[in-house]
Motif scaffolding. Structure first.
Motif, PDB file in Angstrom:
ATOM      1  N   ASP A 126       0.874  -1.171   0.000  1.00  0.00           N
ATOM      2  CA  ASP A 126       0.000   0.000   0.000  1.00  0.00           C
ATOM      3  C   ASP A 126       0.912   1.223   0.000  1.00  0.00           C
ATOM      4  O   ASP A 126       1.626   1.470   0.973  1.00  0.00           O
ATOM      5  CB  ASP A 126      -0.899  -0.010   1.234  1.00  0.00           C
ATOM      6  CG  ASP A 126      -1.806   1.201   1.294  1.00  0.00           C
ATOM      7  OD1 ASP A 126      -2.132   1.762   0.236  1.00  0.00           O
ATOM      8  OD2 ASP A 126      -2.186   1.597   2.418  1.00  0.00           O
ATOM      9  N   VAL A 127       0.920   1.952  -1.113  1.00  0.00           N
ATOM     10  CA  VAL A 127       1.817   3.100  -1.271  1.00  0.00           C
ATOM     11  C   VAL A 127       0.969   4.338  -1.545  1.00  0.00           C
ATOM     12  O   VAL A 127       0.568   4.573  -2.680  1.00  0.00           O
ATOM     13  CB  VAL A 127       2.821   2.880  -2.426  1.00  0.00           C
ATOM     14  CG1 VAL A 127       3.830   4.014  -2.478  1.00  0.00           C
ATOM     15  CG2 VAL A 127       3.523   1.543  -2.286  1.00  0.00           C
ATOM     16  N   PRO A 128       0.693   5.138  -0.513  1.00  0.00           N
ATOM     17  CA  PRO A 128      -0.011   6.394  -0.778  1.00  0.00           C
ATOM     18  C   PRO A 128       0.925   7.377  -1.484  1.00  0.00           C
ATOM     19  O   PRO A 128       2.151   7.206  -1.457  1.00  0.00           O
ATOM     20  CB  PRO A 128      -0.395   6.887   0.618  1.00  0.00           C
ATOM     21  CG  PRO A 128       0.556   6.220   1.547  1.00  0.00           C
ATOM     22  CD  PRO A 128       0.958   4.930   0.901  1.00  0.00           C
ATOM     23  N   PRO A 129       0.382   8.397  -2.126  1.00  0.00           N
ATOM     24  CA  PRO A 129       1.255   9.376  -2.793  1.00  0.00           C
ATOM     25  C   PRO A 129       2.220  10.019  -1.796  1.00  0.00           C
ATOM     26  O   PRO A 129       1.819  10.409  -0.696  1.00  0.00           O
ATOM     27  CB  PRO A 129       0.284  10.417  -3.346  1.00  0.00           C
ATOM     28  CG  PRO A 129      -1.018   9.689  -3.455  1.00  0.00           C
ATOM     29  CD  PRO A 129      -1.029   8.682  -2.354  1.00  0.00           C
ATOM     30  N   PRO A 130       3.497  10.133  -2.158  1.00  0.00           N
ATOM     31  CA  PRO A 130       4.476  10.739  -1.257  1.00  0.00           C
ATOM     32  C   PRO A 130       4.155  12.207  -0.982  1.00  0.00           C
ATOM     33  O   PRO A 130       3.650  12.927  -1.842  1.00  0.00           O
ATOM     34  CB  PRO A 130       5.799  10.611  -2.015  1.00  0.00           C
ATOM     35  CG  PRO A 130       5.578   9.503  -2.986  1.00  0.00           C
ATOM     36  CD  PRO A 130       4.133   9.567  -3.347  1.00  0.00           C
TER      37      PRO A 130
END
Length: 125
Positions: free
Chosen positions: A84-88
């Motif tokens: 799960d990679v939310p926007p940086p």
């Protein structure tokens, strides 16, 4: 008299005892082995989450887009960990990325584990 001597010797015989001891100890060995595999998977998940966070932060800080950072973070992590990679989060000086992975459980009594790692990179202007 002779049959009694044979019977006494037969009752004191140790043959087969080691097999029974091993059969009793086998479940403990299996649980220890599964726990070692579970710890290895958790360590691998921690490593993958850190790698994904660094990749996401690096790409977002250099190329400027949070969508590219998210894609880089997901590409850097093994797919079976379900990253799960939310926007940086891109600031004026630094870019921070967070990656969460879900490590499956090997031991049935314990649930799946969630590992989160953060990485911060300086923003290139």
């Amino acid at each position: 008299m002779r049959p009694l001597r044979w019977l006494r010797r037969r009752l004191r015989d140790d043959r087969g005892v080691s097999m029974l001891e091993f059969a009793g100890f086998l479940p403990i060995l299996l649980v220890i082995g599964m726990a070692a595999i579970q710890l290895g998977l958790i360590g691998y998940g921690i490593n993958q989450a850190g790698t994904g966070a660094r990749a996401a932060a690096r790409v977002a800080s250099q190329q400027g887009g949070p969508a590219e950072g998210t894609a880089a973070g997901q590409a850097a992590v093994s797919g079976w960990l379900k990253p799960d990679v939310p926007p940086p989060a891109k600031g004026a000086d630094t870019t921070t990325a967070t990656v969460t992975v879900h490590v499956p459980s090997v031991i049935p009594l314990f649930g799946p584990y969630t590992v989160t790692r953060h990485a911060t990179m300086p923003t290139d202007n």
